[in-house]
Every structure is written in C-alpha cells, then in structure tokens.
Scaffold this motif. Structure first.
Motif, mmCIF file in Angstrom:
data_model
loop_
_atom_site.group_PDB
_atom_site.id
_atom_site.type_symbol
_atom_site.label_atom_id
_atom_site.label_comp_id
_atom_site.label_asym_id
_atom_site.label_seq_id
_atom_site.Cartn_x
_atom_site.Cartn_y
_atom_site.Cartn_z
ATOM 1 N N GLU A 468 33.634 24.573 34.502
ATOM 2 C CA GLU A 468 33.914 23.601 33.644
ATOM 3 C C GLU A 468 33.728 23.797 32.328
ATOM 4 O OE1 GLU A 468 34.422 20.290 34.604
ATOM 5 O OE2 GLU A 468 32.775 19.920 35.519
ATOM 6 N N MET A 469 32.843 24.915 31.932
ATOM 7 C CA MET A 469 32.610 25.065 30.525
ATOM 8 C C MET A 469 33.372 26.174 30.131
ATOM 9 S SD MET A 469 30.931 22.492 30.222
ATOM 10 C CE MET A 469 30.589 22.595 28.442
ATOM 11 N N CYS A 470 33.685 27.101 31.010
ATOM 12 C CA CYS A 470 34.575 28.646 30.586
ATOM 13 C C CYS A 470 35.774 28.856 30.701
ATOM 14 C CB CYS A 470 33.617 29.704 31.287
ATOM 15 S SG CYS A 470 33.688 29.594 33.131
ATOM 16 N N SER A 471 36.436 27.742 31.296
ATOM 17 C CA SER A 471 37.744 28.272 31.789
ATOM 18 C C SER A 471 38.684 28.236 30.747
ATOM 19 C CB SER A 471 38.396 27.387 32.854
ATOM 20 O OG SER A 471 38.164 25.922 32.233
ATOM 21 N N CYS A 472 38.417 27.258 29.671
ATOM 22 C CA CYS A 472 39.083 27.340 28.470
ATOM 23 C C CYS A 472 39.127 28.530 27.476
ATOM 24 C CB CYS A 472 38.933 26.013 27.387
ATOM 25 S SG CYS A 472 39.413 24.413 28.164
ATOM 26 N N PHE A 497 44.381 27.365 37.465
ATOM 27 C CA PHE A 497 43.082 27.460 37.729
ATOM 28 C C PHE A 497 42.327 26.055 38.091
ATOM 29 C CE2 PHE A 497 38.514 27.100 36.578
ATOM 30 C CZ PHE A 497 38.168 28.394 37.090
ATOM 31 N N LEU A 498 42.602 25.007 37.531
ATOM 32 C CA LEU A 498 41.937 23.610 37.931
ATOM 33 C C LEU A 498 42.702 23.261 38.988
ATOM 34 C CD1 LEU A 498 41.895 21.669 34.399
ATOM 35 C CD2 LEU A 498 40.168 22.778 35.661
ATOM 36 N N GLN A 499 43.946 23.488 39.567
ATOM 37 C CA GLN A 499 44.663 22.918 40.783
ATOM 38 C C GLN A 499 43.935 23.808 41.783
ATOM 39 O OE1 GLN A 499 46.525 20.619 41.352
ATOM 40 N NE2 GLN A 499 47.272 19.982 39.278
ATOM 41 N N GLU A 500 43.482 25.251 41.708
ATOM 42 C CA GLU A 500 42.932 25.747 42.925
ATOM 43 C C GLU A 500 41.468 25.279 43.055
ATOM 44 O OE1 GLU A 500 43.821 28.414 44.890
ATOM 45 O OE2 GLU A 500 45.965 27.813 44.211
ATOM 46 N N ARG A 501 40.890 24.935 42.090
ATOM 47 C CA ARG A 501 39.533 24.466 42.289
ATOM 48 C C ARG A 501 39.634 23.124 42.903
ATOM 49 N NH1 ARG A 501 35.421 27.705 41.763
ATOM 50 N NH2 ARG A 501 37.291 28.801 42.974
#
Length: 562
Positions: A468-472, A497-501
């Motif tokens: 949530e907080m580190c991907s960017c 990454f978000l699609q995989e999550r």
C-alpha cells in the motif's frame, strides 16, 4: 533474427531449471536458461514453502520420504539463508484416529526421519497456538523454505560461473535437424524480437508446461494438472509447521513464513487447457479456513491477506489414459533413448523439496551425452548468501531490524548494500524492512526488472500492508535503474503490481480485506493519479456485482456493517 550458440539450453526458470543451470555452470558447460516470465513465477512460487522432512509421505510413499529427508539435510548445509529450521508437529485431533500415530512414527523411523512423540501439554508448551483439544503430537524435522530466494540464489551462482539467464523469453518451437534437437526458437515477450538459440543439448524443465514443449517435437508427455490453493493470514500465528497426523488430505498443513502464516493446500484436477487461467474458488476458501482453524483456532480471528493457487506437474507414463498411473515422483526422460530423438531431455514431476536432486539427474544425463566427466558439486557447495550466519556485517548506520532482515534474506551478500550512505539505507518497505540499497542490489544482481520481480527477490509488498505504502517509491527506483523513460514505466510497473495483488485479494473479499481493497483503489486512482494507466480495474463493489462471486454476499454485508 538474433542467433545465439551454446552447449546447453534449459527451458523453464523454476527451482529445477535454475538448478540445472547452476549444475551445468559448475561442471564447466556453457548454458543458457530461457523463461517466458520471471523466475519462480510458475509452480515453484505457488506452494506453501514447506521444507519437508519426508514425514508427510512416510506412511504412503517411503521412497519419497527417503528422498525428502536426504534433500532436507543437504539444503540445511547449502541454503541456510533460504530456510528456517522451525521443526514440525503432526497433531492428532479428537476426530482423528490416535492409533495412526504409532504407524506414523514407525514409518518415519524406517525412512530415517526422527519422530519424537509429545504429550498435549508438551506440544502446547512449544506451540501455544496449536489446538488445545489435541490428543497427541509428534515432533519431526520439518522447516520452511523460500522458493524465490532458492531459485534466485541458484541463478546468481550459475551466472558467477558463466551461466546465463534470459527471462521474458518464450520458446515457440524446437530446432530439429536430421532427426536431432539442436536448439530452440524463441521470442522476446517484451520486444517481440525473434531469437534462435542453437545448442548441443536441450533440457525441458518447464514443469506443467513441459507437455507443450514435448509436443513441439511430436512427443507425448501426458500431464495431469492438479490445482492446489492456499491462503495467507496477516501475521505469523504459529512458530512451527503444524500438520494433521493422518493420511494427507486437503488443508492440513499450516506453515509459518517470514512475517505471515499460510494454510494449504487443496487438490483438484483441472483441464490442461485451463492451466493458464486457474483461480481460487469459494469452496476452497471455506475448506481452508475451516480446516486451518482446527489446527490453530486463533485463525478464526485472523485477517486473511490473500489467496493464490498453483498447478502440480503430475505425470502419467506409458499407455495408461485413465490417470491411475499418475506419478508424484521424479520423471527423467532422455528422448534420444526413449524416442530416438537425441538432443532433448525432459525432467519433470517431483517436488520443490527434490528440485536440486532433479537438477542433478538431468545434468548427469546432459554430461553423459556431452562426454563431460565432471562430478556434481551442488550437494556440497553452498549457495551465495548461505554463509550469512558466520559472516560479520558491519552496518552501524542502520537499525538492527534493517540489517537483520537484509542478512536474513541475502546472507553475507547483504554486506554489499548495507553502507554508511544515508540514501542507500533509506527504508522503502516498512513492513519487510527493505532499503533502497537492497532494491538496487536486486536489480543489479538478481535480475529484477520490475516491481513484481522485485517482490519475489526482496518480499517488498508481501507484508501486512501488501504494498500500500511502498509500491510507488519502489517502482520509481526500479524504473530509474532500468529505463530512461522513468515516469511511464514506473506507472506501468505499479499497474502490473496492483493487478497481481488484486488477483490474490479477490477470493477473500470480506471484512477488513474488502475495506482495504476499496481504500487501495481510491488511493491509487484518485489521490495518486492511477487513472493514467490503461488497464484500470473498476471499483471493488462494481466488480463484485458483475462477477456474482459467492463471496459477494459476505463482502456487501461487511461493507454495510462498516
């Protein structure tokens, strides 16, 4: 078209393919591994990470049990940074037959596996969260293993001995000249460039996809895909591996892994044509939660982070088309001997636990065909990072949790990125204590090319906040290091990454998971401008209405209650 020549080309970047690449390199053979995605993206990365002692198979399959305990002892010597020596408990619950325990202990001893009977009080003392209604327990040398770390370390060692990884390269055919396999036709899935790799030997280590590779040569290797599903809970609820003391069944293994715990697995045969599109279904989620709670009742009050599934590469040999002759053991086929088609070797079946042995068997066959008499050293030579426990790493400018996490994941190699540089030591992922220096190490040394790859190398985004907080922040660093067009590629990396999550969260959308999924959508879409991406998922509530998942009712109820 790009043309490459080598001695050995290996198809498949799982633990076995990586092991073959390493073994070939250590024996002085020029070798290239091609993988259509990232390494450990297939079955290798979709299991529970259990380092079997062999006890699970002792009663039903003594041969597999003996193989497992031998490889268990080898991995403890060569891959210390990939494993955790937790030990395991096989517990007997009131609904189980306590008499099975004696048979289980006897079978373990026959296979050379230590098995110590414990009273319920003794079991509760060493594992306080185990079901207090247990009737008895047996302690065995199970443990946990990080399949991503094992595969990446094998690749790193191979590259340091001259091996080469070409990931995101899909094999589209075999090069066959005069009745001999002489290499592979490939395409770069990122650029579309065609690549031909000519080799003296081709090793098919593609797991469940091995059937397709064999069909390129009109050969028949019939796979029987068996889907297995698992759930991840948001913190580590058990310190030891917990199994049911009975014949193997669904959802009877609870494994601690780094900061979380996993319950698995189910087993369901799926059509071969569906192996690319499997998903966890609601019945499996219910079974995993119900059975997992029997092992550790605290699971009922635990938040489920995500679900995932993989396909076991089971094989049926001979002319049996009924599926009754399915093998769960190792299958090695030298097609020069079996099908009069020299140059091609298939290695499949087996388990993550026996991947090193599978690689040794395949490489022995390659060496025999090439007249290479060098012996296998993979059972004695430690992997890069395995000497971490003995290494003194001086990192006074970082906190103990940060340096400890780095050393835990990369062993003595952590010394190469823990420094006095404030920028390098900046924490990017607070859940898993990943620094900028570790990200740069993964990109430069472990073939991480995007945010999803980075997750497998460092565990970034695998903790309670799920990125949530580190991907960017992490995507920006990866893009900065791998692309000149920084912002666009960073956005693409975040989107992937978000699609995989999302795939992992969708089967468990209720309660807190539902609220966090909606929060993630509105955070990235509205606050951070995620709508610049091309593939924008609809809001969670809309997707649920459209797909009519059975979890929908739970999700809506949860939202309404909030």
């Amino acid at each position: 078209m790009k043309q490459i020549e080598t001695e050995v080309v290996i198809i498949g970047g799982g633990a076995t393919g990586a092991g073959v690449l390493r073994d070939c390199a250590l024996r002085g053979m020029r070798a290239i591994l091609v993988e259509k995605d990232d390494i450990a993206n297939g079955t290798t990365g979709r299991n529970h990470g259990l380092m079997h002692s062999g006890a699970r198979y002792a009663v039903t399959d003594q041969h597999s049990a003996v193989e497992c305990i031998k490889e268990n002892r080898i991995l403890r010597k060569i891959a210390g940074h990939c494993i955790e020596e937790t030990d395991g408990l096989f517990i007997t619950l009131p609904e189980d037959e306590l008499s099975f325990q004696d048979k289980f202990i006897s079978a373990c001893h026959s296979a050379g596996i230590s098995a110590e009977p414990l009273t319920p009080a003794e079991a509760l003392r060493i594992e306080p969260n185990v079901n207090p209604q247990l009737l008895g327990a047996v302690r065995v040398p199970d443990g946990t293993i990080d399949p991503f770390r094992l595969t990446a370390s094998s690749i790193l060692d191979a590259e340091e001995y001259g091996g080469r990884l070409m990931n995101y390269i899909r094999v589209t055919g075999l090069i066959i000249d005069n009745g001999r396999v002489c290499g592979v036709h490939c395409i770069n899935v990122k650029t579309g460039e065609a690549v031909d790799i000519r080799a003296l030997q081709v090793v098919n280590a593609a797991g469940i996809w091995g059937q397709q590779i064999a069909e390129y040569a009109d050969l028949s290797i019939r796979m029987f895909p068996a889907k297995g599903s698992l759930l991840i809970v948001d913190y580590r609820i058990n310190s030891m591996v917990i199994n049911r003391c009975r014949k193997p069944a669904d959802a009877d293994i609870l494994v601690p892994g780094d900061t979380i715990s996993l319950i698995g697995t189910t087993s369901e045969k799926v059509p071969y044509q569906d192996i690319e599109n499997i998903r966890v279904n609601p019945d499996e989620v219910e079974t995993l939660l119900t059975e997992g709670t029997k092992l550790c009742p605290i699971m009922a009050q635990t938040r489920v982070l995500r679900a995932y599934c993989g396909v076991r590469p089971l094989v049926s040999l001979g002319n049996d088309s009924s599926g009754r002759n399915i093998s769960r053991g190792i299958v090695l086929v030298d097609h020069g001997e079996a099908d009069a088609l020299p140059g091609l070797i298939t290695i499949t079946g087996g388990k993550l636990m026996t991947s090193r042995l599978m690689a040794e068997m395949a490489t022995d066959a390659v060496a025999k065909n090439l007249g290479n008499s060098s012996r296998c050293e993979t059972a004695e030579k430690p992997l890069p990072g395995a000497r971490g426990q003995q290494a003194e790493i001086h990192a006074p400018k970082v906190s103990i949790p940060v340096s400890g996490s780095a050393k835990y994941r990369h062993g003595e190699r952590a010394a190469s990125f823990l420094s006095d540089d404030q920028k390098q030591n900046a924490i990017i992922c607070e859940c898993e204590m990943v620094t900028r220096g570790e990200i740069e190490y993964a990109v430069n040394n472990l073939n991480a090319k995007n945010l999803v790859d980075l997750r497998r190398r460092t565990r970034i985004g695998m903790g309670p906040c799920q990125g949530e907080m580190c991907s960017c922040r992490a995507a920006g660093i990866v893009s900065e290091m791998t692309h000149s067009d920084n912002s666009e590629n960073a956005l693409d990396s975040i989107g992937e990454f978000l699609q995989e999550r999302w795939k992992g969260v969708r089967p468990v959308l209720w309660g807190d998971a539902m609220c966090e999924a909606d929060f993630s959508y509105w955070l990235y879409d509205n606050l951070l401008g995620y709508n610049q991406l091309q593939s924008i998922p609809a809001p969670v509530s809309e997707q649920l209405c459209t797909e009519q998942l059975s979890t929908e009712q739970k999700s809506i109820a949860a939202v309404e209650s909030v």
